[in-house]
Design a protein around this motif. Structure first.
Motif, PDB file in Angstrom:
ATOM      1  N   TYR A   1      25.773  18.552 -23.471  1.00 51.14           N
ATOM      2  CA  TYR A   1      26.980  18.821 -23.673  1.00 51.14           C
ATOM      3  C   TYR A   1      27.846  17.690 -23.865  1.00 51.14           C
ATOM      4  CZ  TYR A   1      31.347  20.570 -21.947  1.00 51.14           C
ATOM      5  OH  TYR A   1      32.648  20.812 -22.108  1.00 51.14           O
ATOM      6  N   ASP A   2      27.386  16.656 -23.113  1.00 50.01           N
ATOM      7  CA  ASP A   2      28.272  15.559 -23.288  1.00 50.01           C
ATOM      8  C   ASP A   2      28.025  14.826 -24.730  1.00 50.01           C
ATOM      9  OD1 ASP A   2      29.141  15.532 -20.767  1.00 50.01           O
ATOM     10  OD2 ASP A   2      27.721  14.273 -20.115  1.00 50.01           O
ATOM     11  N   ASN A   3      27.285  15.262 -25.505  1.00 52.22           N
ATOM     12  CA  ASN A   3      26.963  14.644 -26.824  1.00 52.22           C
ATOM     13  C   ASN A   3      27.344  15.567 -28.088  1.00 52.22           C
ATOM     14  OD1 ASN A   3      25.931  13.145 -28.642  1.00 52.22           O
ATOM     15  ND2 ASN A   3      23.928  13.555 -28.933  1.00 52.22           N
ATOM     16  N   ILE A   4      27.860  16.990 -27.676  1.00 54.53           N
ATOM     17  CA  ILE A   4      28.538  17.871 -28.459  1.00 54.53           C
ATOM     18  C   ILE A   4      29.682  17.380 -29.029  1.00 54.53           C
ATOM     19  CG2 ILE A   4      28.732  20.363 -29.020  1.00 54.53           C
ATOM     20  CD1 ILE A   4      26.690  20.899 -27.031  1.00 54.53           C
ATOM     21  N   SER A   5      29.967  17.449 -30.445  1.00 55.21           N
ATOM     22  CA  SER A   5      31.261  17.527 -30.993  1.00 55.21           C
ATOM     23  C   SER A   5      31.934  18.776 -31.193  1.00 55.21           C
ATOM     24  CB  SER A   5      31.167  16.589 -32.351  1.00 55.21           C
ATOM     25  OG  SER A   5      32.459  16.373 -32.719  1.00 55.21           O
ATOM     26  N   GLU A   6      30.782  19.688 -31.916  1.00 59.20           N
ATOM     27  CA  GLU A   6      31.418  21.058 -32.513  1.00 59.20           C
ATOM     28  C   GLU A   6      30.155  21.933 -32.418  1.00 59.20           C
ATOM     29  OE1 GLU A   6      32.822  22.299 -36.936  1.00 59.20           O
ATOM     30  OE2 GLU A   6      33.160  20.302 -36.208  1.00 59.20           O
ATOM     31  N   ILE A   7      30.736  23.137 -32.150  1.00 56.28           N
ATOM     32  CA  ILE A   7      29.611  24.291 -32.595  1.00 56.28           C
ATOM     33  C   ILE A   7      30.148  25.277 -33.340  1.00 56.28           C
ATOM     34  CG2 ILE A   7      28.481  26.255 -31.081  1.00 56.28           C
ATOM     35  CD1 ILE A   7      28.579  24.748 -28.840  1.00 56.28           C
ATOM     36  N   SER A   8      29.516  25.356 -34.547  1.00 52.77           N
ATOM     37  CA  SER A   8      29.986  26.660 -35.541  1.00 52.77           C
ATOM     38  C   SER A   8      29.028  27.627 -35.223  1.00 52.77           C
ATOM     39  CB  SER A   8      29.913  26.102 -36.896  1.00 52.77           C
ATOM     40  OG  SER A   8      30.777  25.038 -37.288  1.00 52.77           O
ATOM     41  N   ILE A   9      29.570  28.932 -35.310  1.00 47.68           N
ATOM     42  CA  ILE A   9      28.714  30.255 -35.107  1.00 47.68           C
ATOM     43  C   ILE A   9      29.021  31.320 -35.885  1.00 47.68           C
ATOM     44  CG2 ILE A   9      30.450  31.071 -33.118  1.00 47.68           C
ATOM     45  CD1 ILE A   9      27.691  32.030 -31.691  1.00 47.68           C
ATOM     46  N   SER A  10      28.061  31.866 -36.534  1.00 49.98           N
ATOM     47  CA  SER A  10      28.254  32.942 -37.368  1.00 49.98           C
ATOM     48  C   SER A  10      26.895  33.960 -36.775  1.00 49.98           C
ATOM     49  CB  SER A  10      27.797  32.560 -38.606  1.00 49.98           C
ATOM     50  OG  SER A  10      26.435  32.404 -38.859  1.00 49.98           O
ATOM     51  N   PRO A  11      27.339  35.164 -37.611  1.00 56.03           N
ATOM     52  CA  PRO A  11      26.089  36.093 -37.028  1.00 56.03           C
ATOM     53  C   PRO A  11      24.599  35.784 -37.107  1.00 56.03           C
ATOM     54  CG  PRO A  11      27.862  37.234 -38.334  1.00 56.03           C
ATOM     55  CD  PRO A  11      28.016  35.883 -38.442  1.00 56.03           C
ATOM     56  N   SER A  12      24.298  34.749 -38.140  1.00 54.78           N
ATOM     57  CA  SER A  12      23.016  34.485 -38.063  1.00 54.78           C
ATOM     58  C   SER A  12      22.701  33.187 -37.846  1.00 54.78           C
ATOM     59  CB  SER A  12      22.778  34.785 -39.725  1.00 54.78           C
ATOM     60  OG  SER A  12      23.475  34.118 -40.391  1.00 54.78           O
ATOM     61  N   LEU A  13      23.609  32.353 -37.448  1.00 58.70           N
ATOM     62  CA  LEU A  13      23.476  31.015 -37.277  1.00 58.70           C
ATOM     63  C   LEU A  13      24.401  30.382 -36.561  1.00 58.70           C
ATOM     64  CD1 LEU A  13      21.468  28.251 -38.277  1.00 58.70           C
ATOM     65  CD2 LEU A  13      23.335  27.911 -39.808  1.00 58.70           C
ATOM     66  N   ILE A  14      23.797  29.367 -35.351  1.00 59.73           N
ATOM     67  CA  ILE A  14      24.507  28.647 -34.632  1.00 59.73           C
ATOM     68  C   ILE A  14      24.331  27.266 -35.082  1.00 59.73           C
ATOM     69  CG2 ILE A  14      25.086  27.550 -32.403  1.00 59.73           C
ATOM     70  CD1 ILE A  14      24.362  30.306 -31.235  1.00 59.73           C
ATOM     71  N   THR A  15      25.262  26.394 -35.524  1.00 58.31           N
ATOM     72  CA  THR A  15      25.079  24.873 -35.812  1.00 58.31           C
ATOM     73  C   THR A  15      25.751  23.997 -34.772  1.00 58.31           C
ATOM     74  OG1 THR A  15      25.171  25.486 -38.122  1.00 58.31           O
ATOM     75  CG2 THR A  15      25.599  23.248 -37.575  1.00 58.31           C
ATOM     76  N   ILE A  16      25.164  23.272 -34.043  1.00 57.24           N
ATOM     77  CA  ILE A  16      25.692  22.277 -33.079  1.00 57.24           C
ATOM     78  C   ILE A  16      25.705  20.981 -33.740  1.00 57.24           C
ATOM     79  CG2 ILE A  16      25.374  21.061 -30.863  1.00 57.24           C
ATOM     80  CD1 ILE A  16      23.624  23.452 -29.856  1.00 57.24           C
ATOM     81  N   ILE A  17      26.641  20.371 -33.640  1.00 48.81           N
ATOM     82  CA  ILE A  17      26.911  18.982 -34.258  1.00 48.81           C
ATOM     83  C   ILE A  17      27.056  17.974 -33.243  1.00 48.81           C
ATOM     84  CG2 ILE A  17      28.220  17.450 -35.869  1.00 48.81           C
ATOM     85  CD1 ILE A  17      28.834  20.272 -37.397  1.00 48.81           C
ATOM     86  N   THR A  18      26.346  17.130 -33.147  1.00 51.66           N
ATOM     87  CA  THR A  18      26.479  16.049 -32.118  1.00 51.66           C
ATOM     88  C   THR A  18      27.539  14.933 -32.442  1.00 51.66           C
ATOM     89  OG1 THR A  18      24.822  14.316 -32.940  1.00 51.66           O
ATOM     90  CG2 THR A  18      24.221  16.254 -31.465  1.00 51.66           C
ATOM     91  N   ASP A  19      28.006  14.044 -31.486  1.00 48.97           N
ATOM     92  CA  ASP A  19      28.870  13.020 -31.782  1.00 48.97           C
ATOM     93  C   ASP A  19      28.495  12.218 -32.765  1.00 48.97           C
ATOM     94  OD1 ASP A  19      30.471  14.070 -29.849  1.00 48.97           O
ATOM     95  OD2 ASP A  19      29.973  12.780 -28.149  1.00 48.97           O
TER      96      ASP A  19
END
Length: 131
Positions: free
Chosen positions: A59-77
């Motif tokens: 959690y402390d390293n997450i910059s962004e979360i993008s979510i669509s019906p078929s994919l979640i992309t977590i982008i770290t710092d």
């Protein structure tokens, strides 16, 4: 719409302006417009709550979360992209934590360009090129 809000743990929406984003070190959640946007928002909130309580170092390293019906992309710092299937998001977070624990003596999550958790029983990674 393009409204930006802080969302607290109780799912309360607090309107913000973009200048205030820099003052709060919290993940940004981008939800793709679709007929399933409400469901995506619920998945995102459940995911954030789970990571916050069960995997705080991520959690402390997450910059962004993008979510669509078929994919979640977590982008770290450090810009590592982590790809997750929304239908098995919490299981994928557990798999990510196990992966991190297995490599922590010699690598970090951010030593990877991406980590793909979309496949059952495997993790596909691409390491960063450090020159």
């Amino acid at each position: 719409d393009n409204k930006q809000n802080f969302i607290d743990i109780e799912n309360t929406h607090i309107p913000i302006n973009t200048k205030s984003l820099n003052n709060f070190p919290v993940p940004i959640i981008n939800i793709q417009k679709s007929n399933f946007a409400h469901n995506q928002k619920n998945i995102a909130i459940s995911l954030i709550k789970y990571i916050l309580t069960d995997y705080r170092e991520m959690y402390d390293n997450i910059s962004e979360i993008s979510i669509s019906p078929s994919l979640i992309t977590i982008i770290t710092d450090q810009k590592t992209k982590i790809f997750i299937d929304p239908n098995i998001a919490l299981n994928s977070i557990d798999k990510l934590r196990e992966f991190e624990n297995s490599i922590k003596k010699f690598k970090k999550i951010d030593d990877h360009q991406y980590i793909n958790l979309l496949y059952e029983k495997q993790i596909v990674v691409k390491e960063r090129d450090y020159l």
